[in-house]
Design a protein around this motif. Structure first.
Motif, PDB file in Angstrom:
ATOM      1  N   ALA A 137       1.230   6.819  -6.724  1.00 50.88           N
ATOM      2  CA  ALA A 137       0.151   7.765  -7.008  1.00 50.88           C
ATOM      3  C   ALA A 137       0.620   9.200  -6.792  1.00 50.88           C
ATOM      4  O   ALA A 137       0.293  10.092  -7.584  1.00 50.88           O
ATOM      5  N   ALA A 138       1.373   9.440  -5.734  1.00 52.43           N
ATOM      6  CA  ALA A 138       1.885  10.786  -5.474  1.00 52.43           C
ATOM      7  C   ALA A 138       2.841  11.225  -6.579  1.00 52.43           C
ATOM      8  O   ALA A 138       2.810  12.378  -7.020  1.00 52.43           O
ATOM      9  N   TYR A 170       4.560  11.314   3.672  1.00 58.89           N
ATOM     10  CA  TYR A 170       3.137  11.225   4.005  1.00 58.89           C
ATOM     11  C   TYR A 170       2.472  10.052   3.305  1.00 58.89           C
ATOM     12  O   TYR A 170       1.677   9.326   3.901  1.00 58.89           O
ATOM     13  N   ALA A 171       2.782   9.859   2.038  1.00 60.54           N
ATOM     14  CA  ALA A 171       2.186   8.754   1.286  1.00 60.54           C
ATOM     15  C   ALA A 171       2.590   7.412   1.891  1.00 60.54           C
ATOM     16  O   ALA A 171       1.755   6.507   2.035  1.00 60.54           O
ATOM     17  N   ALA A 172       3.844   7.275   2.260  1.00 62.19           N
ATOM     18  CA  ALA A 172       4.311   6.022   2.849  1.00 62.19           C
ATOM     19  C   ALA A 172       3.658   5.769   4.210  1.00 62.19           C
ATOM     20  O   ALA A 172       3.205   4.653   4.493  1.00 62.19           O
ATOM     21  N   LEU A 227       0.823  -1.209   0.000  1.00 63.87           N
ATOM     22  CA  LEU A 227       0.000   0.000   0.000  1.00 63.87           C
ATOM     23  C   LEU A 227       0.857   1.259   0.000  1.00 63.87           C
ATOM     24  O   LEU A 227       0.519   2.245  -0.673  1.00 63.87           O
ATOM     25  N   ALA A 228       1.952   1.250   0.728  1.00 63.00           N
ATOM     26  CA  ALA A 228       2.841   2.412   0.722  1.00 63.00           C
ATOM     27  C   ALA A 228       3.405   2.648  -0.676  1.00 63.00           C
ATOM     28  O   ALA A 228       3.454   3.787  -1.151  1.00 63.00           O
ATOM     29  N   GLY A 269       0.066   4.766   3.795  1.00 55.88           N
ATOM     30  CA  GLY A 269      -0.004   3.397   3.314  1.00 55.88           C
ATOM     31  C   GLY A 269       0.198   2.379   4.423  1.00 55.88           C
ATOM     32  O   GLY A 269      -0.543   1.400   4.530  1.00 55.88           O
ATOM     33  N   PHE A 270       1.192   2.610   5.277  1.00 58.67           N
ATOM     34  CA  PHE A 270       1.451   1.677   6.371  1.00 58.67           C
ATOM     35  C   PHE A 270       0.334   1.705   7.408  1.00 58.67           C
ATOM     36  O   PHE A 270      -0.034   0.670   7.956  1.00 58.67           O
ATOM     37  N   VAL A 271      -0.226   2.882   7.671  1.00 52.22           N
ATOM     38  CA  VAL A 271      -1.322   2.972   8.645  1.00 52.22           C
ATOM     39  C   VAL A 271      -2.594   2.347   8.078  1.00 52.22           C
ATOM     40  O   VAL A 271      -3.333   1.653   8.792  1.00 52.22           O
TER      41      VAL A 271
END
Length: 61
Positions: free
Chosen positions: A23-24, A37-39, A16-17, A42-44
């Motif tokens: 995507a970013a 932030y994107a990573a 997901l990250a 994704g992890f959360v």
């Protein structure tokens, strides 16, 4: 079930990250802050997904 959750999270988190980082980058957000932030998102986001999948596998096994 916690062991299964850990295994699924180890696969889902980076996946997901990576999707969100891609995507970013596609949206031309090439600064470091956007990548971090994107990573993190994704992890959360992978936490509840891994929990639900592990629970479903454990109930159906």
């Amino acid at each position: 079930m916690y062991r299964l959750f850990g295994i699924i999270y180890a696969l889902a988190g980076p996946t997901l990250a990576g999707i969100l980082i891609t995507a970013a980058l596609t949206m031309n957000m090439v600064d470091t802050k956007s990548m971090i932030y994107a990573a993190v998102v994704g992890f959360v986001a992978a936490l509840p997904i891994a929990w639900i999948v592990a629970r479903q596998i454990d109930q159906n096994a």
